[in-house]
Design a protein around this motif. Sequence first.
Motif, PDB file in Angstrom:
ATOM      1  N   ALA A   1       0.834  -1.209   0.000  1.00 33.83           N
ATOM      2  CA  ALA A   1       0.000   0.000   0.000  1.00 33.83           C
ATOM      3  C   ALA A   1       0.865   1.255   0.000  1.00 33.83           C
ATOM      4  CB  ALA A   1      -0.937  -0.006   1.210  1.00 33.83           C
ATOM      5  N   GLY A   2       1.899   1.266   0.830  1.00 32.79           N
ATOM      6  CA  GLY A   2       2.784   2.424   0.895  1.00 32.79           C
ATOM      7  C   GLY A   2       3.554   2.645  -0.395  1.00 32.79           C
ATOM      8  N   VAL A   3       4.082   1.575  -0.969  1.00 32.90           N
ATOM      9  CA  VAL A   3       4.865   1.687  -2.212  1.00 32.90           C
ATOM     10  C   VAL A   3       3.966   2.101  -3.382  1.00 32.90           C
ATOM     11  CG1 VAL A   3       6.201   0.368  -3.913  1.00 32.90           C
ATOM     12  CG2 VAL A   3       6.694   0.136  -1.471  1.00 32.90           C
ATOM     13  N   LEU A   4       2.790   1.490  -3.498  1.00 30.53           N
ATOM     14  CA  LEU A   4       1.865   1.877  -4.564  1.00 30.53           C
ATOM     15  C   LEU A   4       1.428   3.336  -4.415  1.00 30.53           C
ATOM     16  CD1 LEU A   4      -0.329  -1.332  -4.861  1.00 30.53           C
ATOM     17  CD2 LEU A   4       1.106  -0.343  -6.667  1.00 30.53           C
ATOM     18  N   SER A   5       1.234   3.776  -3.191  1.00 31.31           N
ATOM     19  CA  SER A   5       0.867   5.177  -2.953  1.00 31.31           C
ATOM     20  C   SER A   5       2.011   6.105  -3.336  1.00 31.31           C
ATOM     21  CB  SER A   5       0.455   5.383  -1.493  1.00 31.31           C
ATOM     22  OG  SER A   5      -0.712   4.640  -1.195  1.00 31.31           O
ATOM     23  N   LEU A   6       3.236   5.695  -3.036  1.00 31.29           N
ATOM     24  CA  LEU A   6       4.410   6.487  -3.408  1.00 31.29           C
ATOM     25  C   LEU A   6       4.539   6.589  -4.933  1.00 31.29           C
ATOM     26  CD1 LEU A   6       6.977   7.999  -2.536  1.00 31.29           C
ATOM     27  CD2 LEU A   6       8.144   5.780  -2.495  1.00 31.29           C
ATOM     28  N   ILE A   7       4.414   5.478  -5.607  1.00 29.80           N
ATOM     29  CA  ILE A   7       4.441   5.492  -7.070  1.00 29.80           C
ATOM     30  C   ILE A   7       3.268   6.325  -7.594  1.00 29.80           C
ATOM     31  CG2 ILE A   7       4.239   4.068  -9.157  1.00 29.80           C
ATOM     32  CD1 ILE A   7       5.604   1.797  -7.505  1.00 29.80           C
ATOM     33  N   GLY A   8       2.128   6.206  -6.921  1.00 26.80           N
ATOM     34  CA  GLY A   8       0.944   6.973  -7.307  1.00 26.80           C
ATOM     35  C   GLY A   8       1.168   8.472  -7.237  1.00 26.80           C
ATOM     36  N   VAL A   9       1.853   8.947  -6.200  1.00 29.49           N
ATOM     37  CA  VAL A   9       2.155  10.384  -6.085  1.00 29.49           C
ATOM     38  C   VAL A   9       3.032  10.823  -7.261  1.00 29.49           C
ATOM     39  CG1 VAL A   9       3.479  12.092  -4.776  1.00 29.49           C
ATOM     40  CG2 VAL A   9       1.870  10.631  -3.593  1.00 29.49           C
ATOM     41  N   VAL A  10       4.054  10.047  -7.544  1.00 28.51           N
ATOM     42  CA  VAL A  10       4.979  10.391  -8.633  1.00 28.51           C
ATOM     43  C   VAL A  10       4.222  10.462  -9.960  1.00 28.51           C
ATOM     44  CG1 VAL A  10       6.993   9.617  -9.948  1.00 28.51           C
ATOM     45  CG2 VAL A  10       6.996   9.482  -7.440  1.00 28.51           C
ATOM     46  N   HIS A  11       3.424   9.451 -10.247  1.00 29.34           N
ATOM     47  CA  HIS A  11       2.684   9.414 -11.513  1.00 29.34           C
ATOM     48  C   HIS A  11       1.618  10.503 -11.574  1.00 29.34           C
ATOM     49  CE1 HIS A  11       3.928   5.754 -13.835  1.00 29.34           C
ATOM     50  NE2 HIS A  11       4.681   5.682 -12.743  1.00 29.34           N
ATOM     51  N   LEU A  12       1.007  10.805 -10.454  1.00 29.91           N
ATOM     52  CA  LEU A  12      -0.002  11.856 -10.407  1.00 29.91           C
ATOM     53  C   LEU A  12       0.633  13.218 -10.675  1.00 29.91           C
ATOM     54  CD1 LEU A  12      -3.051  11.813  -9.805  1.00 29.91           C
ATOM     55  CD2 LEU A  12      -2.505  12.301  -7.430  1.00 29.91           C
ATOM     56  N   LEU A  13       1.755  13.490 -10.026  1.00 31.25           N
ATOM     57  CA  LEU A  13       2.397  14.794 -10.166  1.00 31.25           C
ATOM     58  C   LEU A  13       3.097  14.972 -11.514  1.00 31.25           C
ATOM     59  CD1 LEU A  13       3.862  15.337  -6.586  1.00 31.25           C
ATOM     60  CD2 LEU A  13       1.779  16.315  -7.591  1.00 31.25           C
ATOM     61  N   LEU A  14       3.748  13.935 -11.994  1.00 30.68           N
ATOM     62  CA  LEU A  14       4.520  14.071 -13.230  1.00 30.68           C
ATOM     63  C   LEU A  14       3.688  13.861 -14.487  1.00 30.68           C
ATOM     64  CD1 LEU A  14       7.897  12.303 -12.332  1.00 30.68           C
ATOM     65  CD2 LEU A  14       7.330  14.742 -12.252  1.00 30.68           C
ATOM     66  N   PHE A  15       2.750  12.917 -14.441  1.00 33.18           N
ATOM     67  CA  PHE A  15       2.044  12.524 -15.659  1.00 33.18           C
ATOM     68  C   PHE A  15       0.531  12.726 -15.594  1.00 33.18           C
ATOM     69  CE2 PHE A  15       5.618   9.458 -14.951  1.00 33.18           C
ATOM     70  CZ  PHE A  15       6.498  10.023 -15.872  1.00 33.18           C
ATOM     71  N   ASP A  16       0.028  13.195 -14.461  1.00 41.80           N
ATOM     72  CA  ASP A  16      -1.417  13.327 -14.231  1.00 41.80           C
ATOM     73  C   ASP A  16      -2.127  11.985 -14.452  1.00 41.80           C
ATOM     74  OD1 ASP A  16      -3.642  14.796 -13.409  1.00 41.80           O
ATOM     75  OD2 ASP A  16      -4.188  15.355 -15.458  1.00 41.80           O
ATOM     76  N   ASP A  17      -1.430  10.893 -14.088  1.00 37.83           N
ATOM     77  CA  ASP A  17      -1.937   9.531 -14.237  1.00 37.83           C
ATOM     78  C   ASP A  17      -2.389   9.032 -12.865  1.00 37.83           C
ATOM     79  OD1 ASP A  17      -2.441   6.860 -14.826  1.00 37.83           O
ATOM     80  OD2 ASP A  17      -0.322   6.319 -14.912  1.00 37.83           O
ATOM     81  N   LYS A  18      -3.640   8.654 -12.761  1.00 32.57           N
ATOM     82  CA  LYS A  18      -4.231   8.281 -11.470  1.00 32.57           C
ATOM     83  C   LYS A  18      -4.237   6.787 -11.184  1.00 32.57           C
ATOM     84  CE  LYS A  18      -7.076  12.368 -11.405  1.00 32.57           C
ATOM     85  NZ  LYS A  18      -8.356  12.978 -11.109  1.00 32.57           N
ATOM     86  N   SER A  19      -3.758   5.965 -12.100  1.00 31.12           N
ATOM     87  CA  SER A  19      -3.915   4.515 -11.938  1.00 31.12           C
ATOM     88  C   SER A  19      -3.172   3.979 -10.712  1.00 31.12           C
ATOM     89  CB  SER A  19      -3.489   3.781 -13.211  1.00 31.12           C
ATOM     90  OG  SER A  19      -2.168   4.112 -13.559  1.00 31.12           O
ATOM     91  N   PHE A  20      -1.891   4.307 -10.547  1.00 32.22           N
ATOM     92  CA  PHE A  20      -1.161   3.810  -9.380  1.00 32.22           C
ATOM     93  C   PHE A  20      -1.725   4.400  -8.087  1.00 32.22           C
ATOM     94  CE2 PHE A  20       2.096   2.629 -12.478  1.00 32.22           C
ATOM     95  CZ  PHE A  20       2.439   1.371 -12.011  1.00 32.22           C
ATOM     96  N   ALA A  21      -2.152   5.648  -8.141  1.00 29.09           N
ATOM     97  CA  ALA A  21      -2.756   6.278  -6.962  1.00 29.09           C
ATOM     98  C   ALA A  21      -4.011   5.504  -6.541  1.00 29.09           C
ATOM     99  CB  ALA A  21      -3.091   7.738  -7.256  1.00 29.09           C
ATOM    100  N   PHE A  22      -4.810   5.131  -7.525  1.00 27.68           N
ATOM    101  CA  PHE A  22      -6.018   4.370  -7.225  1.00 27.68           C
ATOM    102  C   PHE A  22      -5.677   3.027  -6.575  1.00 27.68           C
ATOM    103  CE2 PHE A  22      -9.369   1.335  -8.197  1.00 27.68           C
ATOM    104  CZ  PHE A  22     -10.482   2.016  -7.720  1.00 27.68           C
ATOM    105  N   TYR A  23      -4.698   2.325  -7.149  1.00 28.88           N
ATOM    106  CA  TYR A  23      -4.319   1.032  -6.581  1.00 28.88           C
ATOM    107  C   TYR A  23      -3.699   1.190  -5.196  1.00 28.88           C
ATOM    108  CZ  TYR A  23      -5.525  -1.002 -11.034  1.00 28.88           C
ATOM    109  OH  TYR A  23      -6.214  -1.397 -12.152  1.00 28.88           O
ATOM    110  N   GLY A  24      -2.955   2.266  -4.984  1.00 28.45           N
ATOM    111  CA  GLY A  24      -2.432   2.556  -3.642  1.00 28.45           C
ATOM    112  C   GLY A  24      -3.558   2.745  -2.649  1.00 28.45           C
ATOM    113  N   GLY A  25      -4.573   3.510  -3.043  1.00 29.45           N
ATOM    114  CA  GLY A  25      -5.737   3.713  -2.178  1.00 29.45           C
ATOM    115  C   GLY A  25      -6.511   2.435  -1.950  1.00 29.45           C
ATOM    116  N   LEU A  26      -6.648   1.647  -2.995  1.00 25.95           N
ATOM    117  CA  LEU A  26      -7.395   0.386  -2.893  1.00 25.95           C
ATOM    118  C   LEU A  26      -6.690  -0.605  -1.966  1.00 25.95           C
ATOM    119  CD1 LEU A  26      -9.947  -0.969  -4.050  1.00 25.95           C
ATOM    120  CD2 LEU A  26      -8.494  -1.923  -5.840  1.00 25.95           C
ATOM    121  N   VAL A  27      -5.394  -0.763  -2.124  1.00 22.12           N
ATOM    122  CA  VAL A  27      -4.637  -1.687  -1.262  1.00 22.12           C
ATOM    123  C   VAL A  27      -4.604  -1.155   0.165  1.00 22.12           C
ATOM    124  CG1 VAL A  27      -2.406  -2.815  -0.884  1.00 22.12           C
ATOM    125  CG2 VAL A  27      -3.334  -2.637  -3.192  1.00 22.12           C
ATOM    126  N   SER A  28      -4.577   0.164   0.325  1.00 16.63           N
ATOM    127  CA  SER A  28      -4.647   0.753   1.669  1.00 16.63           C
ATOM    128  C   SER A  28      -5.972   0.402   2.341  1.00 16.63           C
ATOM    129  CB  SER A  28      -4.499   2.278   1.593  1.00 16.63           C
ATOM    130  OG  SER A  28      -3.224   2.635   1.124  1.00 16.63           O
TER     131      SER A  28
END
Length: 132
Positions: A67-94
């Motif tokens: 959950a923590g790693v997916l959320s971390l990747i999610g932040v990077v992808h959200l900020l750099l690419f405006d891509d929400k997929s990893f953020a969603f999976y981070g939230g889901l696993v959390s």
Amino acid sequence: MHLHFYENAIETILLIFLIITFLQSGIDKIKDWKGNLSWLTGHFSKSAFKNIVAPLLGVVTVVEISAGVLSLIGVVHLLLFDDKSFAFYGGLVSCLALLMLFFGQRIAKDYEGAKTIVIYLIPSVFLLFLLQ
């Protein structure tokens, strides 16, 4: 390069909350495995989980770190690419990790502990709502 913080500020803050929560918790479980196992063995001594505490602790640890790693990747992808997929999976696993912890507290009849977990579950579910 344009950072997409303004468009995703709330999601970013919630993801950072999950990163702190789950990486700290997972790392603590790894660093103090014996202490955590000892405490949890006592906590679940009168429950159906009394004979499987160690494997369950392992599963929870893996899910929390994930959950923590997916959320971390999610932040990077959200900020750099405006891509929400990893953020969603981070939230889901959390949410999955929190539901596992909530279930364990209920099984151990630690109702105060279960209520505390709900405090973490609310922003996690809200994150999923925002990311849909």
